[in-house]
Design a protein around this motif. Structure first.
Motif, PDB file in Angstrom:
ATOM      1  N   LEU A 149     -16.525 -20.071  -3.397  1.00 14.11           N
ATOM      2  CA  LEU A 149     -15.962 -21.388  -3.063  1.00 14.11           C
ATOM      3  C   LEU A 149     -15.174 -21.907  -4.259  1.00 14.11           C
ATOM      4  N   LYS A 150     -14.044 -22.570  -3.973  1.00 20.05           N
ATOM      5  CA  LYS A 150     -13.247 -23.109  -5.083  1.00 20.05           C
ATOM      6  C   LYS A 150     -13.969 -24.284  -5.741  1.00 20.05           C
ATOM      7  N   ARG A 151     -13.895 -24.324  -7.072  1.00 25.58           N
ATOM      8  CA  ARG A 151     -14.471 -25.462  -7.799  1.00 25.58           C
ATOM      9  C   ARG A 151     -13.631 -26.709  -7.599  1.00 25.58           C
ATOM     10  N   GLU A 152     -14.186 -27.827  -7.981  1.00 24.90           N
ATOM     11  CA  GLU A 152     -13.485 -29.104  -7.879  1.00 24.90           C
ATOM     12  C   GLU A 152     -12.333 -29.130  -8.895  1.00 24.90           C
ATOM     13  N   ARG A 178     -10.158 -27.310   1.028  1.00 23.43           N
ATOM     14  CA  ARG A 178      -9.791 -26.906  -0.332  1.00 23.43           C
ATOM     15  C   ARG A 178     -10.781 -25.863  -0.863  1.00 23.43           C
ATOM     16  N   ALA A 179     -12.074 -26.085  -0.588  1.00 21.29           N
ATOM     17  CA  ALA A 179     -13.119 -25.218  -1.148  1.00 21.29           C
ATOM     18  C   ALA A 179     -13.150 -23.834  -0.522  1.00 21.29           C
ATOM     19  N   ARG A 239     -11.376 -31.985   1.602  1.00 21.98           N
ATOM     20  CA  ARG A 239     -12.240 -31.492   0.521  1.00 21.98           C
ATOM     21  C   ARG A 239     -12.885 -30.154   0.911  1.00 21.98           C
ATOM     22  N   PHE A 291     -18.234 -26.805  -6.545  1.00 20.19           N
ATOM     23  CA  PHE A 291     -18.183 -27.545  -5.282  1.00 20.19           C
ATOM     24  C   PHE A 291     -19.599 -28.048  -4.979  1.00 20.19           C
ATOM     25  N   PRO A 350     -10.463 -19.955  -1.569  1.00 13.33           N
ATOM     26  CA  PRO A 350     -10.710 -19.971  -3.009  1.00 13.33           C
ATOM     27  C   PRO A 350      -9.504 -19.563  -3.855  1.00 13.33           C
ATOM     28  N   ASP A 402     -22.907 -29.993  -2.889  1.00  5.68           N
ATOM     29  CA  ASP A 402     -23.395 -29.992  -1.505  1.00  5.68           C
ATOM     30  C   ASP A 402     -23.778 -31.398  -1.018  1.00  5.68           C
TER      31      ASP A 402
END
Ligand SMILES: C[S@@+](CC[C@H](N)C(=O)[O-])C[C@H]1O[C@@H](n2cnc3c(N)ncnc32)[C@H](O)[C@@H]1O
Length: 311
Positions: A186-189, A228-229, A225, A195, A232, A197
Motif C-alpha cells: 500500500l502507498k504511504r501517506e 491513492r493507497a 484517500r 497508510f 502503490p 487503518d
C-alpha cells in the motif's frame, strides 16, 4: 481514463481477462434486498420495505438508509454464498498482490470477510472509517415509548472497509512482485507515514449528493484517500464492480489513474456517466478531518496538563 458498463458484475467479471486489475475498491449491496426494483420503488415512495427515513435532526432532512438489524442464519448463508462466488471472480481479475478494499457494516463484516478469505484472499486488516452514521441505536419497534431508554443495537460511529490481498506470486518476494505486477503493498501517506487503518471521515457532503443523488454515495474525501493507497506505484487499473453513481471511479479520475465501474441499474448507470466528471472536479482535502482531530487531541492533552497543574 475511465469507463462504466451497464452490466451484472458477475457476468462481466466472468468474461474479463485474468490479472487485469491492480485493485478492486467497492461498496457492495447488503442483504441483496435493498437495490431490488420493488424496494427502490418503496424507498422513493418513502413507505415500507428495507429502507427507512432517519428522523430529522435539528430540522435537517436525512437520506433514506437500509434498515438491516435482523439477520437470520439463513440470511448469513445467502450472503456468504453471494460473496464467496463474487470473491472467486474478483480473485481471477486481480493481479498477484492486488488489493481488494470492500465496504461493509459491523454486523455483516464477519460473514463477508469469511466468504472472501474462502475465495482465496489474504486478510490485511480493516479500515475504520470514522463517521457519525445513522445506523443502529433504534428503540424496540412499535414499543418506542414503552422502552424509550433502550436500543436494540449500538449506534454505529464507524464503517468498516475490509482490506484483502490476492497472494503475491508463488516463490516471489514482495519486491519482486512489485517489480513484475506493480502490486503487493500500500502507498504511504504524502508525509511518509504508513497508510493508517483509522480514517476520520464525514457524511457525504450535500454538494456531492446534489451531483449524484444515489442513496449510498460515498464522499470524495474518503474515496480518494483509499484509491491513492491501492495504486502503490501509480500504475494499473482499478475496478469497482458495484459502482452506483461512481464515487470510486470519480476518485480514480481525480487522481489521474485508470478505472472501470460496473452498475446493473440503468438509472444509476446513467447517473454515474453524468456525475463522474463532476465529482472528479470537486475540490476536497482527504486529510482535513484527521488534522482537525489531531488538533483537538493536542488541545485535550494541553487542557489535561493545565488542569493537573491547577491552572
Ligand atoms: C452500495 S451501492 C454503491 C454506491 C457507490 N459507492 C456510490 O458512491 O455511488 C451498490 C450498487 O451496486 C449495484 N448492484 C447491485 N447488484 C449488482 C450487480 N450484480 N452488478 C453490478 N452492480 C450491482 C446497485 O444497483 C447499487 O447501485
Amino acid at each position: 481514463m475511465w469507463k462504466v458498463y451497464l452490466a451484472d458484475c458477475f457476468e462481466w467479471m466472468k468474461k474479463c481477462e485474468p490479472n487485469e486489475f491492480i485493485a478492486i475498491v467497492t461498496d457492495p449491496p447488503y442483504s441483496l434486498e435493498e437495490f431490488k426494483r420493488e424496494n427502490l420503488e418503496k424507498m422513493k415512495r418513502g413507505s415500507g420495505g428495507v429502507w427507512r427515513i432517519p428522523p430529522k435532526i435539528g430540522g435537517v432532512e436525512r437520506n433514506p438508509l437500509p434498515r438491516f438489524t435482523v439477520f437470520s442464519a439463513e440470511h448469513h448463508k445467502i450472503m456468504f454464498n453471494f460473496f464467496h462466488n463474487w470473491a472467486k471472480l474478483a480473485y481471477r481479475v486481480l493481479v498477484p498482490g492486488g488489493h481488494l478494499v470492500i465496504a461493509s457494516t459491523p454486523i455483516f463484516l464477519p460473514t463477508v470477510a469469511h466468504a472472501i478469505i474462502e475465495g482465496g484472499f489474504e486478510p490485511r486488516g480493516v479500515i475504520v472509517r470514522l463517521v457519525q452514521t445513522l445506523r443502529g441505536g433504534f428503540r424496540p419497534k412499535n414499543a418506542e415509548e414503552e422502552f424509550k431508554e433502550l436500543s436494540t443495537i449500538p449506534r454505529a460511529h464507524w464503517e468498516p472497509w475490509a482490506i484483502f490481498r490476492k497472494p503475491i506470486e508463488k516463490g516471489s518476494t514482495v519486491a519482486e512482485n512489485l517489480k513484475k505486477w506493480k502490486s503487493g503493498a500500500l502507498k504511504r501517506e504524502p508525509d511518509g507515514r504508513p497508510f493508517p487503518d483509522v480514517i476520520p471521515s464525514e457524511r457525504t457532503p450535500k454538494e456531492e449528493e446534489a451531483i449524484a443523488p444515489h442513496p449510498t454515495l460515498k464522499p470524495q474525501s474518503f474515496m480518494r484517500r483509499i484509491i491513492r493507497a491501492v495504486v502503490p506505484l501509480n500504475e494499473g487499473k482499478v475496478l469497482d464492480p458495484f459502482c452506483g453513481a461512481g464515487s470510486t471511479i470519480a476518485a480514480i479520475e481525480a487522481l489521474g489513474f485508470d478505472g472501470i465501474g460496473i452498475e446493473v441499474n440503468p438509472e444509476y448507470y446513467e447517473m454515474a456517466l453524468k456525475a463522474i466528471p463532476q465529482l472528479a472536479r470537486v475540490n476536497v482535502d482527504p486529510w482535513l478531518f484527521e488534522r482537525r482531530i489531531n488538533k483537538g487531541s493536542k488541545m485535550l492533552v494541553l487542557t489535561e496538563f493545565l488542569l493537573k497543574e491547577g491552572c
